[in-house]
Write a protein that holds these residues in place. Structure first.
Motif, PDB file in Angstrom:
ATOM      1  N   THR A  80       2.336  61.587 -62.011  1.00 35.97           N
ATOM      2  CA  THR A  80       2.432  60.716 -60.839  1.00 35.97           C
ATOM      3  C   THR A  80       1.565  59.481 -61.036  1.00 35.97           C
ATOM      4  N   GLY A  81       0.352  59.699 -61.552  1.00 32.56           N
ATOM      5  CA  GLY A  81      -0.526  58.571 -61.840  1.00 32.56           C
ATOM      6  C   GLY A  81       0.078  57.617 -62.841  1.00 32.56           C
ATOM      7  N   TRP A  82       0.795  58.166 -63.823  1.00 35.21           N
ATOM      8  CA  TRP A  82       1.449  57.323 -64.827  1.00 35.21           C
ATOM      9  C   TRP A  82       2.499  56.432 -64.180  1.00 35.21           C
ATOM     10  N   CYS A  83       3.277  56.999 -63.270  1.00 32.49           N
ATOM     11  CA  CYS A  83       4.312  56.205 -62.586  1.00 32.49           C
ATOM     12  C   CYS A  83       3.687  55.122 -61.712  1.00 32.49           C
ATOM     13  N   VAL A  84       2.589  55.435 -61.031  1.00 31.97           N
ATOM     14  CA  VAL A  84       1.889  54.422 -60.242  1.00 31.97           C
ATOM     15  C   VAL A  84       1.341  53.338 -61.162  1.00 31.97           C
ATOM     16  N   MET A  85       0.800  53.751 -62.301  1.00 32.87           N
ATOM     17  CA  MET A  85       0.258  52.785 -63.262  1.00 32.87           C
ATOM     18  C   MET A  85       1.330  51.822 -63.757  1.00 32.87           C
ATOM     19  N   ILE A  86       2.506  52.342 -64.079  1.00 33.57           N
ATOM     20  CA  ILE A  86       3.603  51.486 -64.553  1.00 33.57           C
ATOM     21  C   ILE A  86       4.059  50.553 -63.446  1.00 33.57           C
ATOM     22  N   GLY A  87       4.216  51.083 -62.234  1.00 33.56           N
ATOM     23  CA  GLY A  87       4.602  50.236 -61.120  1.00 33.56           C
ATOM     24  C   GLY A  87       3.603  49.135 -60.858  1.00 33.56           C
ATOM     25  N   ALA A  88       2.316  49.481 -60.940  1.00 30.94           N
ATOM     26  CA  ALA A  88       1.264  48.503 -60.672  1.00 30.94           C
ATOM     27  C   ALA A  88       1.187  47.439 -61.758  1.00 30.94           C
ATOM     28  N   THR A  89       1.206  47.852 -63.020  1.00 32.19           N
ATOM     29  CA  THR A  89       0.990  46.889 -64.101  1.00 32.19           C
ATOM     30  C   THR A  89       2.219  46.021 -64.369  1.00 32.19           C
TER      31      THR A  89
END
Length: 379
Positions: A80-89
């Protein structure tokens, strides 16, 4: 660990959503993507827009706060953190688009989710009014829930590469994400064939910001590397916490004492804490120093770029070492898929394979330290 900065609302929201994220982790692994309802909740909480300029509806957080949000979500679940990271960056690219397209993609939908792959793979042909793009990219993390996907193009005759924005209906997704870890990230291949992208709905590389703000002075790929390392820091924190809980209850086979009373486990926990805390301190120290420069409008010298990348790669591999230590300390309990330690172990060893935190980065930074010529694109 005490923080030096006030907690932004997005960090508080991430913390509040942690029980829901943890509860969905097993189902996300099985489905190999995040539940749509959870993704909607993350977007509604503003977690995908933490790098988007305020003028387009984002929160444009300070760099350290971006990492703290990603780290918090990743502590609940790495995928989940990875998906948030991709969305954010990928959201940071809003600051590099012409205003017309930044508003079309980001301002028109405050819950928009972007993702994609920056690898310079596609062939882009200039046509009237824009480009026609054909290509297929691996590792499209979160692509199934993205509204827009970004894809990188190979250099053209002038040596120019771009990141193109594709609407979801222009993209075909291939079911390829059968991976050892980060299974819930849905990092499938995605493809476009002859997709028309109007002039301006792309970002030239290296990008130059259209919007002001210190966050956009950070190198785009360097910020991605920092985001990845924040994921690993969160995973490692979760792993240590899980081992502490287990060790207070488990009596190993053949022993009359709880796992926590064994000297070897005590040492492994101490070593894991040291690896994680020292790596985390280096990351946030390097980011804070760079942020002070950005606040003054200074461009980063190569030494600062190298320091940020070294902090990121060191964090990823130090976090992996911390996870390895507590995974082994747990004994046979950690081998089952139902164990959070098993998931942490698998997730972090997929995260370290990303090119942005791969071990060759040590060589690049070493060249800077030794005063040797270095390709700045590597930083």
């Amino acid at each position: 660990m005490a923080e030096r900065f006030p907690e932004p609302p997005q960090l508080l929201a991430a913390r509040a959503l942690a029980p829901e994220i943890r509860g969905a982790a097993a189902a996300a692994e099985t489905a190999r993507t995040q539940p749509a309802a959870l993704i909607a909740r993350l977007a509604e909480a503003g977690l995908m827009g933490i790098c988007v300029p305020r003028q387009y509806g984002g929160s444009e957080l300070a760099a350290a706060d971006v990492l703290r949000v990603i780290e918090e979500v990743s502590q609940a679940d790495g995928a989940t953190g990875w998906c948030v990271m991709i969305g954010a960056t990928t959201g940071v690219l809003a600051a590099f688009l012409p205003e017309k397209f930044a508003r079309e993609i980001y301002a028109a939908n405050p819950r928009v989710i972007t993702g994609g792959g920056a690898a310079p793979i596609a062939q882009a042909r200039a046509v009237a009014g824009g480009h026609e793009v054909t290509g297929r990219w691996p590792f499209g993390s979160g692509c199934l829930h993205c509204d827009w996907l970004v894809g990188g193009s190979a250099p053209d005759a002038a040596g120019e590469s771009r990141l193109f924005f594709f609407a979801r209906d222009q993209v075909r997704i291939h079911d390829t994400w059968h991976a050892g870890g980060l299974r819930g990230s849905g990092s499938h291949d995605f493809e476009v064939t002859g997709a028309f992208v109007p002039e301006g709905r792309s970002v030239k590389l290296p990008p130059r910001p259209v919007c002001g703000g210190p966050l956009y002075l950070f190198p785009t790929f360097g910020l991605l590397a920092l985001g990845i390392c924040a994921v690993t820091l969160g995973i490692a924190r979760r792993a240590i916490d899980e081992l502490v809980t287990l060790a207070g209850a488990k009596v190993p086979t053949g022993s009359a004492r709880k796992l926590a009373s064994h000297a070897v486990v005590q040492r492994q926990v101490g070593e894991a804490e040291a690896a994680l805390r020292s790596a985390r301190a280096y990351v946030y120290g390097a980011v804070d120093a760079a942020w002070q420069m950005a606040l003054s409008g200074e461009s980063f010298p190569v030494e600062t770029l190298a320091d940020l990348r070294l902090a990121a790669v060191n964090a990823a591999w130090s976090a992996a070492r911390a996870v390895d230590l507590v995974y082994h300390a747990a004994g046979g309990s950690s081998v089952y898929d139902r164990s959070p330690l098993s998931r942490c172990f698998r997730d972090i060893h997929v995260a370290t394979q990303h090119i942005m935190v791969a071990q060759p980065i040590y060589e690049v930074v070493g060249r800077v330290t030794l005063g040797l010529p270095t390709e700045l694109g590597s930083l």
